[in-house]
Enzyme design. Sequence first.
Site, PDB file in Angstrom:
ATOM      1  CB  CYS A  55      -0.916   0.034   1.229  1.00 53.56           C
ATOM      2  SG  CYS A  55      -2.121   1.332   1.242  1.00 53.56           S
ATOM      3  CB  CYS A  63      -0.052  -2.245   4.887  1.00 50.67           C
ATOM      4  SG  CYS A  63      -0.071  -1.346   6.336  1.00 50.67           S
ATOM      5  CE  LYS A  93      -4.480   6.585   6.231  1.00 52.36           C
ATOM      6  NZ  LYS A  93      -3.219   7.406   6.729  1.00 52.36           N
TER       7      LYS A  93
END
Length: 485
Positions: A55, A63, A93
């Site tokens: 991410c 992540c 997010k």
Amino acid sequence: MLETKLSRRSFFKVTAATAGAALLANSAAACAPLLDEVDGGEDREVGVQVTHSTCRACGKMECANLITVQNGRVTNIQGDDTGYASRGNLCVKGRSAMQALYHPDRVRYAARRTNPKGEDPGWVRITHDEGIKLIAEGFNAAISKYGPHTLKCTHGTGRITTYATEAYPTFVIQTANTGSPAGILCKGPRLSAAALICFPGAHWCNLVDGQRVFIQWGTNQEVSNYDNGCRTTVDEQVRAETSICVGPRLQNLGKEADIWLDLRPGTDDAIALGLLRECVIGMPEKGMRSYDETFVKKWTNAPFLYSREIEASGWTWSEWGDPEGKMEMGSYPTKIRTRLVKESDLVEGGSVRKFAVWNALANEGAGGISFFDSEACLWDGETEHSFPTEDQWEWHQGTMDKLKGLAGGILVPYGKDRLPEGIDPMLDGEYDITLKDGTKVKAKPVWEFFKEHLEPWTPEFTEEITWVAADKIVEAAHAFCKEPI
């Protein structure tokens, strides 16, 4: 003023490296192998692919996530259970990243303004090569007219994708002007606060290898701390043997903590000194092992000898090639002067970067001076860095199994084998040493001075300052000291 000329070739190298990092980190198709099987197995739709990726919503942990692509379009983003740090957790997010990826107003191509500011820009699409050339020409024009320091390099916060946009251009352009919103709004203040007592400051907690004792200190990190994925923080507190909450008000996780150190506002340093004193001095007096001695010897400056009788000396840590130092990318000129005993204090022409310790194994066990080379990160007798032995790999794999088989980096194994053969630096005592001019002085390890500083902070004295009951301080310290000496 520095004579700097940024060539188009140099600029291309910088932008190519930066863009490449961004593309690799953000493109699911480019950054990871396809999964042959996902949930659903043989029932998957034709044309659906799932890839491992990371991410970039906030750029703090990268992540691990799984990207579902159907007919060339991302259709789903979810947490990846094999993620070493995030453990399958993904915040809102990260899950909503497709909104940015497919937003109709996103910037997709390089463009050039054709009208002056104040008017309709009249954007015209150009190639990336043309855009880079225009930027390089603009940089060179500004540098030629005003010097390199007229330019400032800034970036967002992505550990992999954006730091290069600051470090490499700053280095090539040779400008001292650099910064980021992160340095002002989030990471910077936390780093600066920690740097008051520890440079550069370990200002957030590592949860990857599991915590036997979990401490939450004056923060609601399960709500607002992005570094450890919030949910990971909660999971780790639940798994820990003992949970400690430090703060004048009861935070969320504090309600479930085993020990709440409800200190008087503004006395955080005092409670820290009290806890340290109990761990370093109080618990050993009770026959309890309170710290990993080998870790302290190898990974801190605790065994380095310090003498109040010598003149402070050192070097300049410099980014721009100061005569006293070396060119260090990403750093800034800092004069370092210390009374830590260095090879340059003891030997004519010796290094200022080699620090002296009293080695109990030197001179066939009689003891004597040995050095740690802080530049090469090697002890006397070492010529290269050691890698995990077969036994250590087995220990590492066993640790990975305890972490549910999560794959990732290498964890440093515990044990005496972490110090090289023939090296056992002393943490205690006072020693007579001879300087290069023949003068004899006394020196003690830093650890001795550390203990002297802690000595007054008994649980009773700490209670007077912090209003935290002495028995609570002892209880919290004891949580770290389960192993008898």
